[in-house]
Design an enzyme around this catalytic site. Sequence first.
Site, PDB file in Angstrom:
ATOM      1  N   ASN A  74      37.301  35.419  37.662  1.00  0.00           N
ATOM      2  CA  ASN A  74      38.560  36.258  37.374  1.00  0.00           C
ATOM      3  C   ASN A  74      39.624  35.049  37.105  1.00  0.00           C
ATOM      4  OD1 ASN A  74      37.973  38.844  37.015  1.00  0.00           O
ATOM      5  ND2 ASN A  74      38.211  39.265  39.077  1.00  0.00           N
ATOM      6  N   SER A 105      38.877  41.824  43.626  1.00  0.00           N
ATOM      7  CA  SER A 105      38.927  41.150  42.484  1.00  0.00           C
ATOM      8  C   SER A 105      39.639  39.801  42.575  1.00  0.00           C
ATOM      9  CB  SER A 105      39.337  41.634  41.096  1.00  0.00           C
ATOM     10  OG  SER A 105      38.690  42.951  40.897  1.00  0.00           O
ATOM     11  N   GLU A 112      29.446  37.280  42.775  1.00  0.00           N
ATOM     12  CA  GLU A 112      30.153  36.062  43.562  1.00  0.00           C
ATOM     13  C   GLU A 112      29.973  36.634  45.002  1.00  0.00           C
ATOM     14  OE1 GLU A 112      33.302  34.413  40.164  1.00  0.00           O
ATOM     15  OE2 GLU A 112      33.879  36.083  41.427  1.00  0.00           O
ATOM     16  N   HIS A 137      31.500  40.196  45.312  1.00  0.00           N
ATOM     17  CA  HIS A 137      32.167  40.602  43.950  1.00  0.00           C
ATOM     18  C   HIS A 137      31.522  40.621  42.845  1.00  0.00           C
ATOM     19  CE1 HIS A 137      35.406  39.461  40.788  1.00  0.00           C
ATOM     20  NE2 HIS A 137      35.446  40.733  41.064  1.00  0.00           N
TER      21      HIS A 137
HETATM   22  N1  CAA Z   1      24.694  51.385  33.286  1.00  0.00           N
HETATM   23  C1  CAA Z   1      23.122  51.107  33.063  1.00  0.00           C
HETATM   24  N2  CAA Z   1      22.861  50.407  31.784  1.00  0.00           N
HETATM   25  C2  CAA Z   1      23.794  50.524  31.036  1.00  0.00           C
HETATM   26  C3  CAA Z   1      25.347  50.419  31.321  1.00  0.00           C
HETATM   27  C4  CAA Z   1      25.649  50.998  32.578  1.00  0.00           C
HETATM   28  N3  CAA Z   1      26.894  51.427  32.983  1.00  0.00           N
HETATM   29  N4  CAA Z   1      26.236  50.060  30.227  1.00  0.00           N
HETATM   30  C5  CAA Z   1      25.344  49.753  29.312  1.00  0.00           C
HETATM   31  N5  CAA Z   1      23.980  49.580  29.634  1.00  0.00           N
HETATM   32  C6  CAA Z   1      22.793  49.272  29.055  1.00  0.00           C
HETATM   33  C7  CAA Z   1      22.544  50.123  27.855  1.00  0.00           C
HETATM   34  O1  CAA Z   1      21.710  51.026  28.175  1.00  0.00           O
HETATM   35  C8  CAA Z   1      21.855  49.045  26.748  1.00  0.00           C
HETATM   36  O2  CAA Z   1      20.733  48.949  27.042  1.00  0.00           O
HETATM   37  P1  CAA Z   1      19.410  48.452  26.076  1.00  0.00           P
HETATM   38  O3  CAA Z   1      19.674  47.031  25.710  1.00  0.00           O
HETATM   39  O4  CAA Z   1      18.104  48.652  26.802  1.00  0.00           O
HETATM   40  O5  CAA Z   1      19.634  49.648  25.028  1.00  0.00           O
HETATM   41  C9  CAA Z   1      22.616  47.812  27.219  1.00  0.00           C
HETATM   42  O6  CAA Z   1      23.143  47.843  28.518  1.00  0.00           O
HETATM   43  C10 CAA Z   1      23.635  47.348  26.142  1.00  0.00           C
HETATM   44  O7  CAA Z   1      24.606  48.696  26.024  1.00  0.00           O
HETATM   45  P2  CAA Z   1      25.135  49.113  24.825  1.00  0.00           P
HETATM   46  O8  CAA Z   1      24.121  48.955  23.854  1.00  0.00           O
HETATM   47  O9  CAA Z   1      25.691  50.581  25.082  1.00  0.00           O
HETATM   48  O10 CAA Z   1      26.535  48.197  24.436  1.00  0.00           O
HETATM   49  P3  CAA Z   1      26.751  46.763  24.465  1.00  0.00           P
HETATM   50  O11 CAA Z   1      25.323  45.931  23.708  1.00  0.00           O
HETATM   51  O12 CAA Z   1      28.049  46.787  23.953  1.00  0.00           O
HETATM   52  O13 CAA Z   1      26.782  46.419  26.022  1.00  0.00           O
HETATM   53  C11 CAA Z   1      28.046  45.743  27.735  1.00  0.00           C
HETATM   54  C12 CAA Z   1      27.689  47.143  26.674  1.00  0.00           C
HETATM   55  C13 CAA Z   1      26.966  45.353  28.589  1.00  0.00           C
HETATM   56  C14 CAA Z   1      29.192  46.449  28.618  1.00  0.00           C
HETATM   57  C15 CAA Z   1      28.880  44.689  26.868  1.00  0.00           C
HETATM   58  O14 CAA Z   1      29.849  45.212  26.124  1.00  0.00           O
HETATM   59  C16 CAA Z   1      29.460  43.763  27.959  1.00  0.00           C
HETATM   60  O15 CAA Z   1      28.610  42.715  28.255  1.00  0.00           O
HETATM   61  N6  CAA Z   1      30.764  43.620  27.901  1.00  0.00           N
HETATM   62  C17 CAA Z   1      31.569  42.685  28.794  1.00  0.00           C
HETATM   63  C18 CAA Z   1      31.406  43.063  30.068  1.00  0.00           C
HETATM   64  C19 CAA Z   1      32.326  42.032  30.987  1.00  0.00           C
HETATM   65  O16 CAA Z   1      32.904  41.142  30.661  1.00  0.00           O
HETATM   66  N7  CAA Z   1      32.389  42.443  32.435  1.00  0.00           N
HETATM   67  C20 CAA Z   1      32.988  41.674  33.330  1.00  0.00           C
HETATM   68  C21 CAA Z   1      34.423  42.341  33.468  1.00  0.00           C
HETATM   69  S1  CAA Z   1      35.240  41.106  34.557  1.00  0.00           S
HETATM   70  C22 CAA Z   1      34.779  42.097  35.922  1.00  0.00           C
HETATM   71  O17 CAA Z   1      33.977  42.923  36.295  1.00  0.00           O
HETATM   72  C23 CAA Z   1      35.494  41.446  37.270  1.00  0.00           C
HETATM   73  C24 CAA Z   1      36.778  42.103  37.711  1.00  0.00           C
HETATM   74  O18 CAA Z   1      36.968  41.922  38.920  1.00  0.00           O
HETATM   75  C25 CAA Z   1      37.710  42.700  37.015  1.00  0.00           C
HETATM   76  P1  NAD Z   2      38.657  52.882  40.503  1.00  0.00           P
HETATM   77  O1  NAD Z   2      40.005  53.111  40.343  1.00  0.00           O
HETATM   78  O2  NAD Z   2      37.688  53.097  39.361  1.00  0.00           O
HETATM   79  O3  NAD Z   2      37.899  53.261  41.704  1.00  0.00           O
HETATM   80  C1  NAD Z   2      38.518  53.224  43.125  1.00  0.00           C
HETATM   81  C2  NAD Z   2      38.123  54.316  44.037  1.00  0.00           C
HETATM   82  O4  NAD Z   2      38.528  54.268  45.203  1.00  0.00           O
HETATM   83  C3  NAD Z   2      38.854  55.629  43.474  1.00  0.00           C
HETATM   84  O5  NAD Z   2      37.930  56.642  43.395  1.00  0.00           O
HETATM   85  C4  NAD Z   2      39.899  56.168  44.821  1.00  0.00           C
HETATM   86  O6  NAD Z   2      39.812  57.365  44.849  1.00  0.00           O
HETATM   87  C5  NAD Z   2      39.000  55.341  45.830  1.00  0.00           C
HETATM   88  N1  NAD Z   2      39.918  55.111  47.133  1.00  0.00           N
HETATM   89  C6  NAD Z   2      41.196  54.555  47.011  1.00  0.00           C
HETATM   90  N2  NAD Z   2      41.384  54.354  48.208  1.00  0.00           N
HETATM   91  C7  NAD Z   2      40.280  55.003  49.211  1.00  0.00           C
HETATM   92  C8  NAD Z   2      40.290  54.996  50.619  1.00  0.00           C
HETATM   93  N3  NAD Z   2      41.286  54.650  51.407  1.00  0.00           N
HETATM   94  N4  NAD Z   2      38.900  55.227  50.925  1.00  0.00           N
HETATM   95  C9  NAD Z   2      37.971  55.717  49.958  1.00  0.00           C
HETATM   96  N5  NAD Z   2      38.322  55.866  48.629  1.00  0.00           N
HETATM   97  C10 NAD Z   2      39.352  55.402  48.562  1.00  0.00           C
HETATM   98  O7  NAD Z   2      38.528  51.060  40.698  1.00  0.00           O
HETATM   99  P2  NAD Z   2      37.388  50.160  40.347  1.00  0.00           P
HETATM  100  O8  NAD Z   2      37.578  49.699  39.079  1.00  0.00           O
HETATM  101  O9  NAD Z   2      36.081  50.600  40.978  1.00  0.00           O
HETATM  102  O10 NAD Z   2      38.014  49.067  41.519  1.00  0.00           O
HETATM  103  C11 NAD Z   2      37.626  49.004  42.883  1.00  0.00           C
HETATM  104  C12 NAD Z   2      37.602  47.764  43.324  1.00  0.00           C
HETATM  105  O11 NAD Z   2      36.811  46.950  42.979  1.00  0.00           O
HETATM  106  C13 NAD Z   2      38.848  46.979  43.327  1.00  0.00           C
HETATM  107  O12 NAD Z   2      39.180  46.283  44.479  1.00  0.00           O
HETATM  108  C14 NAD Z   2      38.899  46.041  42.102  1.00  0.00           C
HETATM  109  O13 NAD Z   2      39.893  44.958  42.067  1.00  0.00           O
HETATM  110  C15 NAD Z   2      37.425  45.646  42.288  1.00  0.00           C
HETATM  111  N6  NAD Z   2      36.609  45.267  40.728  1.00  0.00           N
HETATM  112  C16 NAD Z   2      37.111  45.829  39.743  1.00  0.00           C
HETATM  113  C17 NAD Z   2      36.366  45.343  38.655  1.00  0.00           C
HETATM  114  C18 NAD Z   2      36.599  46.418  37.479  1.00  0.00           C
HETATM  115  O14 NAD Z   2      36.187  45.593  36.319  1.00  0.00           O
HETATM  116  N7  NAD Z   2      37.071  47.472  37.203  1.00  0.00           N
HETATM  117  C19 NAD Z   2      35.468  44.668  38.687  1.00  0.00           C
HETATM  118  C20 NAD Z   2      35.204  43.789  39.820  1.00  0.00           C
HETATM  119  C21 NAD Z   2      35.883  44.153  41.171  1.00  0.00           C
END
Ligand code: CAA
Ligand code: NAD
Length: 295
Positions: free
Chosen positions: A203, A132, A165, A153
């Site tokens: 991010n 991330s 990404e 990503h």
């Molecule tokens: N797998 C498959 N389908 C899924 C699913 C999953 N894990 N989660 C939800 N869905 C589907 C549902 O079946 C549903 O389908 P229909 O429209 O056909 O009914 C649809 O997606 C919408 O789901 P829900 O009705 O259950 O719920 P919702 O409308 O609240 O949507 C959500 C859920 C898509 C997660 C929405 O809340 C959302 O977009 N949230 C924001 C997520 C976000 O911002 N993600 C990025 C985070 S940053 C990141 O990931 C990067 C990082 O490095 C940290």
């Molecule tokens: P998570 O904690 O759900 O899963 C990580 C998994 O990796 C765990 O099951 C752990 O047992 C396993 N693991 C740790 N060390 C390992 C190793 N040496 N070999 C094999 N498996 C190992 O975490 P996550 O949310 O899936 O995040 C995973 C990566 O993806 C991180 O780098 C995170 O920053 C990135 N990421 C996370 C998100 C998010 O929204 N959570 C979104 C994009 C990217």
Amino acid sequence: NFSNTTSLNAIKTVTVVGGGLMGSGIAQVAAQAGLNVNLIDLKPELLENAQKSIQNNLQRVARKLHKDSPAQIEAFVKDASQRIKVSTNLEDGVQADLVVEAIVEKLDVKQELFNKLDQLCPEHTILASNTSSISINEIGAGIKRKSKFGGLHFFNPVPVMRLLEVIKSEQISEETYQAMMEWGKSVGKTCITCKDTPGFVVNRLLGPYSAEAMRMYERGDASAQDIDIAMKLGAGYPMGPLELADFTGLDTKKAILAVMLDKTGDPVFREIQLLNRLVSEGKLGRKSGQGIYEY
Ligand code: CAA
Ligand code: NAD
């Protein structure tokens, strides 16, 4: 059936290392696209959880694609899940055309994994990290195949979020970069390209917003529920920032924040006591049943 080229046609087998939130989703979308997938994690129970979550999420996708046909729904789920082989042994995953790493957000653990993969995988294998926030170049600092390495990503939940990404490492070849872009498209994602910068695009922009929301809650300016309602109804976000933090995983949020502070020096990324406390209490968000909210 491995070739020495890195063209899309050569990507038939994908290994995903880490079967948590992200790795299980990446394995799912690759299997849905018809690829053979190896999913690796540390313990059998983690892989069982990953398989359960993949099964559930495949059902959701299948119901959307084949609404009126239970037979087609069943066939879709069966076909995709049969493509995913799980193992706790990394060596079972090295015969792949592409390896995507989705393990814990820690530089040294990722480096160790990539150094091993670099030694064990065939020469043509492309290696990619789903980090991330950590620098792609630092993750790959110890590997030899620098031209076959970059960032892929994905976003949570992977089967739903349409963005990928693609991060260019310093020495990535044009061929590898094109193969990564095409592969992303082939698993249903819209790809954008970003240089190896802290937090890449999403991010870097979401991080300050998320951190300010947690501080706002910590100060008691408004309740968690009201902060989330405000951003959903007042700004049109699908989830509020605190729900989203729980959804991402608070341990992952904490790790991202630390990297962002270190790399940018921007105080918006300074430590958040609330986050430190919740993580130290094992309250990691949705995945552990409690975070800012209880599930
Ligand atoms: N797998 C498959 N389908 C899924 C699913 C999953 N894990 N989660 C939800 N869905 C589907 C549902 O079946 C549903 O389908 P229909 O429209 O056909 O009914 C649809 O997606 C919408 O789901 P829900 O009705 O259950 O719920 P919702 O409308 O609240 O949507 C959500 C859920 C898509 C997660 C929405 O809340 C959302 O977009 N949230 C924001 C997520 C976000 O911002 N993600 C990025 C985070 S940053 C990141 O990931 C990067 C990082 O490095 C940290
Ligand atoms: P998570 O904690 O759900 O899963 C990580 C998994 O990796 C765990 O099951 C752990 O047992 C396993 N693991 C740790 N060390 C390992 C190793 N040496 N070999 C094999 N498996 C190992 O975490 P996550 O949310 O899936 O995040 C995973 C990566 O993806 C991180 O780098 C995170 O920053 C990135 N990421 C996370 C998100 C998010 O929204 N959570 C979104 C994009 C990217």
